[in-house]
Scaffold this motif. Structure first.
Motif, PDB file in Angstrom:
ATOM      1  N   ASN A 223      39.503 121.452  33.308  1.00  0.00           N
ATOM      2  CA  ASN A 223      38.493 122.496  33.498  1.00  0.00           C
ATOM      3  C   ASN A 223      39.098 123.888  33.344  1.00  0.00           C
ATOM      4  O   ASN A 223      38.514 124.771  32.707  1.00  0.00           O
ATOM      5  CB  ASN A 223      37.865 122.374  34.885  1.00  0.00           C
ATOM      6  CG  ASN A 223      36.934 121.190  35.024  1.00  0.00           C
ATOM      7  OD1 ASN A 223      36.437 120.663  34.036  1.00  0.00           O
ATOM      8  ND2 ASN A 223      36.693 120.766  36.253  1.00  0.00           N
ATOM      9  N   ASN A 225      41.812 124.762  31.736  1.00  0.00           N
ATOM     10  CA  ASN A 225      42.175 125.011  30.343  1.00  0.00           C
ATOM     11  C   ASN A 225      40.942 125.303  29.495  1.00  0.00           C
ATOM     12  O   ASN A 225      40.961 126.183  28.630  1.00  0.00           O
ATOM     13  CB  ASN A 225      42.946 123.822  29.773  1.00  0.00           C
ATOM     14  CG  ASN A 225      44.391 123.762  30.253  1.00  0.00           C
ATOM     15  OD1 ASN A 225      44.870 124.690  30.899  1.00  0.00           O
ATOM     16  ND2 ASN A 225      45.073 122.684  29.950  1.00  0.00           N
ATOM     17  N   ASN A 226      39.858 124.578  29.740  1.00  0.00           N
ATOM     18  CA  ASN A 226      38.627 124.827  29.001  1.00  0.00           C
ATOM     19  C   ASN A 226      38.119 126.246  29.248  1.00  0.00           C
ATOM     20  O   ASN A 226      37.597 126.903  28.344  1.00  0.00           O
ATOM     21  CB  ASN A 226      37.538 123.832  29.416  1.00  0.00           C
ATOM     22  CG  ASN A 226      37.838 122.403  28.985  1.00  0.00           C
ATOM     23  OD1 ASN A 226      38.680 122.172  28.118  1.00  0.00           O
ATOM     24  ND2 ASN A 226      37.175 121.450  29.604  1.00  0.00           N
ATOM     25  N   ALA A 227      38.270 126.699  30.471  1.00  0.00           N
ATOM     26  CA  ALA A 227      37.754 128.020  30.849  1.00  0.00           C
ATOM     27  C   ALA A 227      38.454 129.153  30.090  1.00  0.00           C
ATOM     28  O   ALA A 227      37.915 130.257  29.999  1.00  0.00           O
ATOM     29  CB  ALA A 227      37.907 128.238  32.352  1.00  0.00           C
ATOM     30  N   GLU A 228      39.613 128.879  29.545  1.00  0.00           N
ATOM     31  CA  GLU A 228      40.342 129.915  28.822  1.00  0.00           C
ATOM     32  C   GLU A 228      39.657 130.311  27.512  1.00  0.00           C
ATOM     33  O   GLU A 228      39.781 131.451  27.059  1.00  0.00           O
ATOM     34  CB  GLU A 228      41.772 129.441  28.528  1.00  0.00           C
ATOM     35  CG  GLU A 228      42.625 129.334  29.776  1.00  0.00           C
ATOM     36  CD  GLU A 228      43.962 128.672  29.516  1.00  0.00           C
ATOM     37  OE1 GLU A 228      44.899 128.918  30.290  1.00  0.00           O
ATOM     38  OE2 GLU A 228      44.082 127.891  28.542  1.00  0.00           O
ATOM     39  N   ASP A 229      38.934 129.372  26.914  1.00  0.00           N
ATOM     40  CA  ASP A 229      38.389 129.633  25.582  1.00  0.00           C
ATOM     41  C   ASP A 229      36.924 129.245  25.396  1.00  0.00           C
ATOM     42  O   ASP A 229      36.260 129.777  24.512  1.00  0.00           O
ATOM     43  CB  ASP A 229      39.218 128.894  24.517  1.00  0.00           C
ATOM     44  CG  ASP A 229      40.654 129.373  24.478  1.00  0.00           C
ATOM     45  OD1 ASP A 229      40.873 130.550  24.187  1.00  0.00           O
ATOM     46  OD2 ASP A 229      41.549 128.563  24.745  1.00  0.00           O
ATOM     47  N   TRP A 230      36.448 128.318  26.183  1.00  0.00           N
ATOM     48  CA  TRP A 230      35.111 127.798  25.936  1.00  0.00           C
ATOM     49  C   TRP A 230      34.033 128.785  26.373  1.00  0.00           C
ATOM     50  O   TRP A 230      34.230 129.581  27.292  1.00  0.00           O
ATOM     51  CB  TRP A 230      34.904 126.498  26.693  1.00  0.00           C
ATOM     52  CG  TRP A 230      35.616 125.323  26.107  1.00  0.00           C
ATOM     53  CD1 TRP A 230      36.682 125.334  25.249  1.00  0.00           C
ATOM     54  CD2 TRP A 230      35.322 123.951  26.354  1.00  0.00           C
ATOM     55  NE1 TRP A 230      37.067 124.067  24.947  1.00  0.00           N
ATOM     56  CE2 TRP A 230      36.255 123.184  25.605  1.00  0.00           C
ATOM     57  CE3 TRP A 230      34.379 123.286  27.132  1.00  0.00           C
ATOM     58  CZ2 TRP A 230      36.254 121.795  25.614  1.00  0.00           C
ATOM     59  CZ3 TRP A 230      34.375 121.900  27.138  1.00  0.00           C
ATOM     60  CH2 TRP A 230      35.301 121.166  26.392  1.00  0.00           C
ATOM     61  N   PHE A 232      30.628 129.659  28.352  1.00  0.00           N
ATOM     62  CA  PHE A 232      30.313 129.272  29.726  1.00  0.00           C
ATOM     63  C   PHE A 232      29.491 127.993  29.803  1.00  0.00           C
ATOM     64  O   PHE A 232      29.789 127.092  30.584  1.00  0.00           O
ATOM     65  CB  PHE A 232      29.582 130.414  30.433  1.00  0.00           C
ATOM     66  CG  PHE A 232      29.116 130.060  31.820  1.00  0.00           C
ATOM     67  CD1 PHE A 232      30.032 129.764  32.818  1.00  0.00           C
ATOM     68  CD2 PHE A 232      27.761 129.996  32.120  1.00  0.00           C
ATOM     69  CE1 PHE A 232      29.620 129.431  34.096  1.00  0.00           C
ATOM     70  CE2 PHE A 232      27.336 129.653  33.395  1.00  0.00           C
ATOM     71  CZ  PHE A 232      28.263 129.372  34.388  1.00  0.00           C
ATOM     72  N   ALA A 235      31.550 124.951  29.034  1.00  0.00           N
ATOM     73  CA  ALA A 235      32.479 124.690  30.135  1.00  0.00           C
ATOM     74  C   ALA A 235      31.748 124.119  31.338  1.00  0.00           C
ATOM     75  O   ALA A 235      32.256 123.241  32.043  1.00  0.00           O
ATOM     76  CB  ALA A 235      33.205 125.976  30.523  1.00  0.00           C
ATOM     77  N   GLN A 238      31.027 120.424  30.704  1.00  0.00           N
ATOM     78  CA  GLN A 238      32.225 119.613  30.847  1.00  0.00           C
ATOM     79  C   GLN A 238      32.683 119.545  32.298  1.00  0.00           C
ATOM     80  O   GLN A 238      33.186 118.518  32.754  1.00  0.00           O
ATOM     81  CB  GLN A 238      33.351 120.174  29.978  1.00  0.00           C
ATOM     82  CG  GLN A 238      34.555 119.252  29.847  1.00  0.00           C
ATOM     83  CD  GLN A 238      34.219 117.958  29.132  1.00  0.00           C
ATOM     84  OE1 GLN A 238      33.517 117.967  28.122  1.00  0.00           O
ATOM     85  NE2 GLN A 238      34.705 116.839  29.651  1.00  0.00           N
ATOM     86  N   GLU A 239      32.501 120.639  33.037  1.00  0.00           N
ATOM     87  CA  GLU A 239      32.856 120.653  34.451  1.00  0.00           C
ATOM     88  C   GLU A 239      32.034 119.624  35.220  1.00  0.00           C
ATOM     89  O   GLU A 239      32.555 118.919  36.088  1.00  0.00           O
ATOM     90  CB  GLU A 239      32.632 122.059  35.012  1.00  0.00           C
ATOM     91  CG  GLU A 239      33.262 122.274  36.384  1.00  0.00           C
ATOM     92  CD  GLU A 239      33.074 123.691  36.872  1.00  0.00           C
ATOM     93  OE1 GLU A 239      34.071 124.333  37.206  1.00  0.00           O
ATOM     94  OE2 GLU A 239      31.915 124.158  36.914  1.00  0.00           O
ATOM     95  N   ASN A 242      33.400 116.188  34.280  1.00  0.00           N
ATOM     96  CA  ASN A 242      34.703 115.966  34.905  1.00  0.00           C
ATOM     97  C   ASN A 242      34.595 115.781  36.407  1.00  0.00           C
ATOM     98  O   ASN A 242      35.391 115.056  37.010  1.00  0.00           O
ATOM     99  CB  ASN A 242      35.649 117.124  34.586  1.00  0.00           C
ATOM    100  CG  ASN A 242      36.140 117.091  33.150  1.00  0.00           C
ATOM    101  OD1 ASN A 242      35.968 116.090  32.456  1.00  0.00           O
ATOM    102  ND2 ASN A 242      36.737 118.181  32.694  1.00  0.00           N
TER     103      ASN A 242
END
Length: 262
Positions: A223, A225-230, A232, A235, A238-239, A242
């Motif tokens: 989560n 790592n996804n938040a760095e580029d995805w 909102f 993310a 996916q959150e 997960n």
């Protein structure tokens, strides 16, 4: 494994030590290749719940060893099989830089135990880790401007994400050497500790992570790592997935432990 990269296991904690203390663990091909291999092995080893990267002696990593040719020692004249010297250099360096990708993406927490000076490629390795515990003798220096280089081992990417573009540009463009306290005040280090306490405190944190909910940390790190580029919404989707996967895994582990206790 090379004697320039040491591996130590303490329970579920894997300690990877760069071992060229006479050169402040400066990087050459003889250390970069086995370092990437060690990180790959730690990433896939299910017995490992947390990874610590550190340096032997009085430093973490001084960056590339220019006196030993850095990463270019095995590059040969241009040929039809290997390409130009530039192509060979790219392929060689990119392979070594897998260390940073693995520390950042492996599905388990990683900690840089910064036990002294860190510079050049070393700041990329430290930045790749999820946490950075530093001793009071640690210093921080980008150093790339001193050799007319742009940066490697993910350093410009990681530090822009960690401290923001303004501070990252200050670090790289001005190239000023920071004390441990200065680096800590800018958010470069997660914890600042007395040198004598660094190893014990880092290991305590690593064991806490290794003994914790491993699947939970796996999805938590995904989560983050996804938040760095995805975007909102992506993310968020996916959150939610997960969260379901991690709680399901935790429930299965709890039920298994209950059966063993019965």
């Amino acid at each position: 494994m090379s004697d320039e990269v040491l591996i130590e296991n303490q329970g579920g904690v894997r300690i990877i030590t760069m071992n060229r203390p006479d050169r402040l663990n400066a990087l050459t091909g003889s250390i970069m290749a086995p370092l990437a291999d060690a990180c790959a092995d730690a990433a896939r080893d299910a017995s490992v719940g947390c990874v610590i990267v550190t340096g032997a002696g009085r430093g973490f990593c001084a960056g590339g060893d220019l006196k030993d040719g850095g990463s270019s020692r095995d590059i040969v004249p241009a040929n039809s099989e290997s390409g130009s010297r530039t192509e060979q250099g790219f392929a060689r360096l990119r392979g070594f830089m897998e260390t940073s990708r693995l520390l950042h993406e492996m599905p388990k927490p990683s900690i840089a135990m910064v036990n002294g000076p860190v510079a050049g490629a070393g700041i990329g390795i430290a930045g790749a880790c999820d946490l950075r515990f530093a001793g009071e003798s640690a210093t921080f220096l980008t150093a790339f401007d001193r050799i007319g280089a742009g940066g490697d081992f993910g350093s410009t990417w990681f530090w822009t994400k960690i401290v923001g573009t303004g501070v990252a540009r200050e670090l790289f463009l001005l190239g000023e050497k920071l004390t441990a306290q200065q680096a800590f005040s800018k958010g470069l280090y997660t914890r600042l500790l007395a040198d004598d306490d660094l190893r014990a405190v880092t290991l305590a944190a690593a064991h806490r992570l290794a003994d914790g909910p491993r699947m939970g940390f796996r999805y938590m790190k995904a989560n983050l790592n996804n938040a760095e580029d995805w975007a909102f919404e992506a993310a968020l989707d996916q959150e939610a997935l997960n969260m379901s996967l991690s709680t399901q895994a935790a429930s299965a582990i709890w039920k298994t432990s209950q059966k063993k206790d019965d």
